[in-house]
Design a protein around this motif. Sequence first.
Motif, mmCIF file in Angstrom:
data_model
loop_
_atom_site.group_PDB
_atom_site.id
_atom_site.type_symbol
_atom_site.label_atom_id
_atom_site.label_comp_id
_atom_site.label_asym_id
_atom_site.label_seq_id
_atom_site.Cartn_x
_atom_site.Cartn_y
_atom_site.Cartn_z
ATOM 1 N N ILE A 34 -1.083 4.124 -6.852
ATOM 2 C CA ILE A 34 -0.604 5.307 -7.558
ATOM 3 C C ILE A 34 0.880 5.453 -7.273
ATOM 4 O O ILE A 34 1.304 5.542 -6.122
ATOM 5 N N SER A 35 1.694 5.459 -8.321
ATOM 6 C CA SER A 35 3.138 5.619 -8.185
ATOM 7 C C SER A 35 3.568 6.872 -8.929
ATOM 8 O O SER A 35 3.594 6.896 -10.159
ATOM 9 N N ARG A 36 3.896 7.916 -8.163
ATOM 10 C CA ARG A 36 4.329 9.186 -8.735
ATOM 11 C C ARG A 36 3.326 9.666 -9.797
ATOM 12 O O ARG A 36 3.691 9.959 -10.917
ATOM 13 N N THR A 37 2.063 9.711 -9.437
ATOM 14 C CA THR A 37 0.919 10.180 -10.242
ATOM 15 C C THR A 37 0.442 9.156 -11.278
ATOM 16 O O THR A 37 -0.588 9.354 -11.916
ATOM 17 N N GLU A 38 1.169 8.030 -11.458
ATOM 18 C CA GLU A 38 0.757 7.033 -12.442
ATOM 19 C C GLU A 38 0.030 5.871 -11.775
ATOM 20 O O GLU A 38 0.500 5.357 -10.753
ATOM 21 N N PRO A 39 -1.109 5.432 -12.338
ATOM 22 C CA PRO A 39 -1.779 4.244 -11.812
ATOM 23 C C PRO A 39 -1.011 2.987 -12.199
ATOM 24 O O PRO A 39 -0.696 2.782 -13.383
ATOM 25 N N VAL A 40 -0.679 2.168 -11.230
ATOM 26 C CA VAL A 40 0.095 0.950 -11.490
ATOM 27 C C VAL A 40 -0.506 -0.219 -10.715
ATOM 28 O O VAL A 40 -1.255 -0.034 -9.750
ATOM 29 N N CYS A 41 -0.138 -1.430 -11.136
ATOM 30 C CA CYS A 41 -0.604 -2.623 -10.433
ATOM 31 C C CYS A 41 0.302 -2.890 -9.225
ATOM 32 O O CYS A 41 1.364 -2.287 -9.076
ATOM 33 N N ARG A 42 -0.116 -3.824 -8.416
ATOM 34 C CA ARG A 42 0.648 -4.155 -7.205
ATOM 35 C C ARG A 42 2.062 -4.624 -7.538
ATOM 36 O O ARG A 42 3.036 -4.187 -6.917
ATOM 37 N N ASP A 43 2.186 -5.529 -8.526
ATOM 38 C CA ASP A 43 3.505 -6.074 -8.859
ATOM 39 C C ASP A 43 4.458 -4.991 -9.359
ATOM 40 O O ASP A 43 5.635 -4.971 -8.989
ATOM 41 N N CYS A 44 3.967 -4.096 -10.205
ATOM 42 C CA CYS A 44 4.830 -3.037 -10.737
ATOM 43 C C CYS A 44 5.222 -2.045 -9.655
ATOM 44 O O CYS A 44 6.340 -1.514 -9.656
ATOM 45 N N PHE A 45 4.310 -1.800 -8.712
ATOM 46 C CA PHE A 45 4.633 -0.870 -7.622
ATOM 47 C C PHE A 45 5.745 -1.435 -6.750
ATOM 48 O O PHE A 45 6.736 -0.752 -6.458
ATOM 49 N N THR A 46 5.602 -2.700 -6.322
ATOM 50 C CA THR A 46 6.608 -3.302 -5.446
ATOM 51 C C THR A 46 7.945 -3.451 -6.167
ATOM 52 O O THR A 46 9.012 -3.280 -5.570
ATOM 53 N N LEU A 59 13.303 -0.696 13.886
ATOM 54 C CA LEU A 59 12.025 -1.419 13.989
ATOM 55 C C LEU A 59 10.861 -0.596 13.443
ATOM 56 O O LEU A 59 9.707 -0.934 13.657
ATOM 57 N N GLY A 60 11.141 0.480 12.757
ATOM 58 C CA GLY A 60 10.117 1.254 12.080
ATOM 59 C C GLY A 60 9.916 0.753 10.660
ATOM 60 O O GLY A 60 10.586 -0.170 10.200
ATOM 61 N N THR A 61 9.000 1.386 9.936
ATOM 62 C CA THR A 61 8.671 0.948 8.586
ATOM 63 C C THR A 61 9.864 1.052 7.646
ATOM 64 O O THR A 61 10.180 0.112 6.903
ATOM 65 N N ILE A 107 13.016 7.317 -2.107
ATOM 66 C CA ILE A 107 11.663 6.784 -1.906
ATOM 67 C C ILE A 107 10.976 7.552 -0.789
ATOM 68 O O ILE A 107 11.567 7.791 0.271
ATOM 69 N N TYR A 108 9.720 7.932 -1.008
ATOM 70 C CA TYR A 108 8.959 8.668 0.000
ATOM 71 C C TYR A 108 8.481 7.734 1.107
ATOM 72 O O TYR A 108 8.305 6.526 0.907
ATOM 73 N N ARG A 109 8.240 8.329 2.277
ATOM 74 C CA ARG A 109 7.766 7.544 3.422
ATOM 75 C C ARG A 109 6.414 6.880 3.105
ATOM 76 O O ARG A 109 6.191 5.715 3.449
ATOM 77 N N LYS A 110 5.525 7.588 2.441
ATOM 78 C CA LYS A 110 4.216 7.018 2.125
ATOM 79 C C LYS A 110 4.349 5.803 1.214
ATOM 80 O O LYS A 110 3.600 4.827 1.345
ATOM 81 N N GLU A 111 5.299 5.839 0.299
ATOM 82 C CA GLU A 111 5.524 4.697 -0.590
ATOM 83 C C GLU A 111 6.023 3.489 0.195
ATOM 84 O O GLU A 111 5.655 2.339 -0.111
ATOM 85 N N LEU A 112 6.847 3.731 1.208
ATOM 86 C CA LEU A 112 7.334 2.630 2.033
ATOM 87 C C LEU A 112 6.212 2.026 2.859
ATOM 88 O O LEU A 112 6.156 0.800 3.066
ATOM 89 N N ASP A 113 5.299 2.866 3.350
ATOM 90 C CA ASP A 113 4.137 2.355 4.085
ATOM 91 C C ASP A 113 3.305 1.438 3.187
ATOM 92 O O ASP A 113 2.860 0.364 3.626
ATOM 93 N N THR A 114 3.102 1.860 1.947
ATOM 94 C CA THR A 114 2.333 1.050 1.002
ATOM 95 C C THR A 114 3.057 -0.254 0.694
ATOM 96 O O THR A 114 2.451 -1.332 0.670
ATOM 97 N N TYR A 115 4.356 -0.175 0.467
ATOM 98 C CA TYR A 115 5.145 -1.369 0.169
ATOM 99 C C TYR A 115 5.062 -2.384 1.316
ATOM 100 O O TYR A 115 4.911 -3.589 1.082
#
Length: 394
Positions: free
Chosen positions: A27-39, A76-78, A272-280
């Motif tokens: 989920i990217s900013r409320t939109e369902p996306v594939c792995r490639d589009c998210f990264t 050395l963090g995310t 970019i949100y912290r949660k998005e960086l964790d996912t990336y």
Amino acid sequence: MVTKEEAGLQPLERPCKKCNKQEATQISRTEPVCRDCFTQYIYSKCVRQIGIVGKETQPPQGAPPIPRRYVLGLSLGTSSTVLLHIVNSYVDAILSKGRRSPFDLDVICIDTSISDYPNEQLQRTAETYRQHYPRLNVEVIPLTAVLGIPSIDWTSLPTLKQDAASPDQLRDLFSRLPSATSRADILRLFTRHLLIHTALARGCQAVLFGHSTTTLGALTLAETAKGRGFSLPWQINDGVLPVGDFSSRDRDPTAATPTKQTIRVHYPLREIYRKELDTYAALTDPPLAEIIPPEEAVDRAGSVVSHRDLSIDEVMVRYFADVEENYPSIVANVVRTTAKLSRLDAEERCGVCGMTLDETGDERWKGEIGEGGGGGDGAGRSGLCYGCERSVHG
């Protein structure tokens, strides 16, 4: 036109909203996306900011080209690891086209353990990063290197026991600070000073920090709560940062603090949100989560020690982790609103945080919050802003 059914392919249960070719797994900013589009989305947002740094560090038109060099602060963090990964990928993509690298990069990790011996675990982790990014220069610099740098007025801090830079000096200094918030605050400021000083000493044009939108939001409220709200445009926004030189004040406490140098400070992950960086970090190949130290992967919003032991910075980090989970737009609004604030420039600068002094603003803070038990004389007399006055003297 051949349909998926005619071609023997199963229709997608939840197609990606961006490419419509792959199954949506994120989920990217409320939109369902594939792995490639998210990264690609995360990569593009960061690269766009790197491009801005490149434009702003170009020499004037007609001037001879100069080699550009940046310092990247690696905690050395995310967040900082993702920044390092994207910057490296960006340069690799340019090199693969037969073009020259747009800039050289020094990756600096500050060892904040203040130990008498090299931090072996940190050195092993740094070596892992070097193997993962063999083209980059990854260095570990001890926090003791901050002692004596000219951008800090050392006469405004608790008296140091020894003349030579040593872990004992720093341990003694931190032991004299009045609270957990004070120690966390001074540690963050020293780390920032050391990265900027290293960049200036090496002739770099910019310092890159890995702060996400969430981190910048937490820093905004933390600095405001500590009475350093006037400095937010300098600490949160991208742009040129004047760096004061207090070396003359070490010899003469009444001397002025001329600004001799400037450097650009940028936060390429600011959108970019912290949660998005964790996912990336979990979606890269191989996953970046494999090289990030285990202690950095712990949920920072989890329950641990007594609130008495938490600094204001830690409280705000936990608070914004919760806010981002449920109301991410609020986090973004905090950072965007701060970006609209004007920078107040002045000749006099705070001896600890290095920001311009706002004597009138400091007096307002003292009137609204109360003097407390501080032992300083206030901005304009001690040479410290209100926030640093409280951090140093309580």
